[in-house]
Design an enzyme around this catalytic site. Structure first.
Site, PDB file in Angstrom:
ATOM      1  N   ILE A 105       3.753   4.087   3.544  1.00 40.72           N
ATOM      2  CA  ILE A 105       3.199   3.439   2.360  1.00 40.72           C
ATOM      3  C   ILE A 105       2.208   2.343   2.740  1.00 40.72           C
ATOM      4  O   ILE A 105       1.215   2.127   2.020  1.00 40.72           O
ATOM      5  CB  ILE A 105       4.320   2.891   1.445  1.00 40.72           C
ATOM      6  CG1 ILE A 105       3.740   2.423   0.106  1.00 40.72           C
ATOM      7  CG2 ILE A 105       5.098   1.785   2.119  1.00 40.72           C
ATOM      8  CD1 ILE A 105       2.983   3.476  -0.658  1.00 40.72           C
ATOM      9  N   GLU A 163      10.559   3.332  -3.915  1.00 41.72           N
ATOM     10  CA  GLU A 163      11.944   2.945  -3.629  1.00 41.72           C
ATOM     11  C   GLU A 163      12.320   3.276  -2.199  1.00 41.72           C
ATOM     12  O   GLU A 163      11.681   4.098  -1.532  1.00 41.72           O
ATOM     13  CB  GLU A 163      12.916   3.619  -4.592  1.00 41.72           C
ATOM     14  CG  GLU A 163      12.674   5.113  -4.831  1.00 41.72           C
ATOM     15  CD  GLU A 163      12.875   6.001  -3.622  1.00 41.72           C
ATOM     16  OE1 GLU A 163      13.796   5.744  -2.824  1.00 41.72           O
ATOM     17  OE2 GLU A 163      12.110   6.978  -3.468  1.00 41.72           O
ATOM     18  N   GLY A 306       9.364   9.368  -0.642  1.00 44.54           N
ATOM     19  CA  GLY A 306       9.668   8.151  -1.393  1.00 44.54           C
ATOM     20  C   GLY A 306       8.717   7.047  -0.990  1.00 44.54           C
ATOM     21  O   GLY A 306       7.568   7.297  -0.629  1.00 44.54           O
ATOM     22  N   GLU A 307       9.194   5.797  -1.073  1.00 42.65           N
ATOM     23  CA  GLU A 307       8.403   4.613  -0.718  1.00 42.65           C
ATOM     24  C   GLU A 307       7.227   4.374  -1.662  1.00 42.65           C
ATOM     25  O   GLU A 307       6.440   3.464  -1.459  1.00 42.65           O
ATOM     26  CB  GLU A 307       7.843   4.696   0.712  1.00 42.65           C
ATOM     27  CG  GLU A 307       8.857   4.876   1.799  1.00 42.65           C
ATOM     28  CD  GLU A 307       8.220   4.981   3.189  1.00 42.65           C
ATOM     29  OE1 GLU A 307       6.996   4.737   3.333  1.00 42.65           O
ATOM     30  OE2 GLU A 307       8.946   5.320   4.136  1.00 42.65           O
ATOM     31  N   GLY A 308       7.049   5.209  -2.671  1.00 47.47           N
ATOM     32  CA  GLY A 308       5.864   5.121  -3.506  1.00 47.47           C
ATOM     33  C   GLY A 308       4.671   5.854  -2.946  1.00 47.47           C
ATOM     34  O   GLY A 308       3.545   5.682  -3.439  1.00 47.47           O
TER      35      GLY A 308
END
Length: 340
Positions: A105, A163, A306-308
């Site tokens: 990210i 997240e 994930g992680e955006g």
């Protein structure tokens, strides 16, 4: 008044008073589109994105100048059941990696010129094992939602949700199962890479968690969140609601962030009108979840980190859509003949 102690009833009241879209801004965008130096509709979904931005920013010429990726990290007691390929300690280690600039990210935020904030949510105190007890007391869940609401401060004009939390695809699957029904197996996938017996255990744990709460489609949404959710999911639910109240468009990332969105969708099907699903992830049930919320993902890149990360890639496209609309010349400006 501070939102730090809002009980569920006050959140319900906010859902009931959500503002709608600014249709005058949308009309202005549509009018300008007819004058830009291109055939009508030729930029396809990019044009839809500009209308969406206008509707929720309330701006006739929308822009994305202060985009933010907000990543929430939480730990889950259910991870101790062996439902993840990674130990719970990885959550904190990855938060450190975010801070050091070493995660995926971080690189995407640099590439697309996005702001990044990481919110660590009491990692040393995991929520309870949802297969045997409720994740939260109501006051704790409400306070975590309020924290997510307050995380929006700073003047962002586009917010991307992300997240981090070992075990949180199990929690998300339980939320979807409780909200939308079906079987636990419909909603459980490999997450970080579990398979075989570990995947069967994950299905069993989700079944146990939802049956403990009375079975699927038995609880109202905020009770689903309280009994089955995680801190990062509760905080993201709060942020989505705060963004609606403050006229900030939201980009939803993957399977887990979609679970936060689902809580509000089940409260009111209009609650996600200011949101867009960035992508459909490789987690098998994500498309099913998006379909259940009448969503239309922007991308399908086989991502599941994930992680955006998916939201960040989508934000790059949204930024491009806004810049194209605002920066293009009209036929009159450019001296180009329009059609009759």
């Amino acid at each position: 008044m501070s939102t730090s102690a809002l009980p569920f009833d006050d959140f319900r009241a906010l859902v009931e008073t959500m503002p709608g879209p600014d249709m005058e801004a949308v009309a202005a965008v549509r009018q300008r589109e007819t004058q830009l130096t291109k055939p009508a509709g030729s930029l396809g979904r990019l044009e839809d994105l500009v209308e969406w931005l206008a509707a929720w920013q309330g701006q006739p010429k929308p822009r994305v100048s202060r985009p933010l990726v907000a990543v929430f990290a939480g730990n889950h007691g259910v991870a101790k059941r062996g439902v993840s390929a990674f130990p719970i300690e990885v959550t904190e280690q990855m938060v450190s990696n975010f801070a050091a600039g070493g995660a995926a990210i971080n690189q995407l935020c640099i590439a697309y010129d996005l702001g990044l904030k990481v919110f660590e949510l009491a990692l040393e105190i995991p929520t309870a094992d949802i297969s045997v007890e409720d994740a939260f007391e109501e006051a704790d869940c409400a306070a975590t939602m309020a924290f997510g609401m307050e995380a929006l401060s700073g003047g962002s004009d586009l917010v991307c949700l992300g997240e981090m939390g070992i075990g949180n695809t199990t929690v998300a699957a339980a939320i979807f199962h409780a909200l939308f029904g079906g079987s636990a197996r419909d909603w459980v996938g490999p997450g970080t890479g579990v398979e075989g017996d570990a995947l069967e255990l994950k299905v069993k744990v989700v079944e146990e968690a939802v049956e403990r709460c009375g079975g699927p489609e038995k609880l109202e949404p905020f009770e689903v969140l309280r009994r089955l959710g995680g801190r990062e999911i509760a905080a993201m639910t709060g942020l989505i609601l705060a963004a609606r109240m403050q006229q900030v468009p939201v980009v939803i990332d993957g399977f887990v962030t979609s679970a936060a969105a689902a809580i509000l969708y089940k409260m009111d099907e209009r609650a996600l009108d200011h949101c867009i699903f960035a992508h459909v992830s490789a987690e098998p049930a994500h498309q099913k979840a998006i379909d259940a919320m009448n969503g239309k993902p922007l991308l399908d890149l086989g991502m599941r980190l994930g992680e955006g990360t998916g939201a960040a890639v989508a934000a790059g496209i949204i930024k491009a859509a806004a810049a194209t609309h605002s920066g293009m010349a009209t036929f009159e400006d450019a001296g180009v003949l329009n059609k009759d």
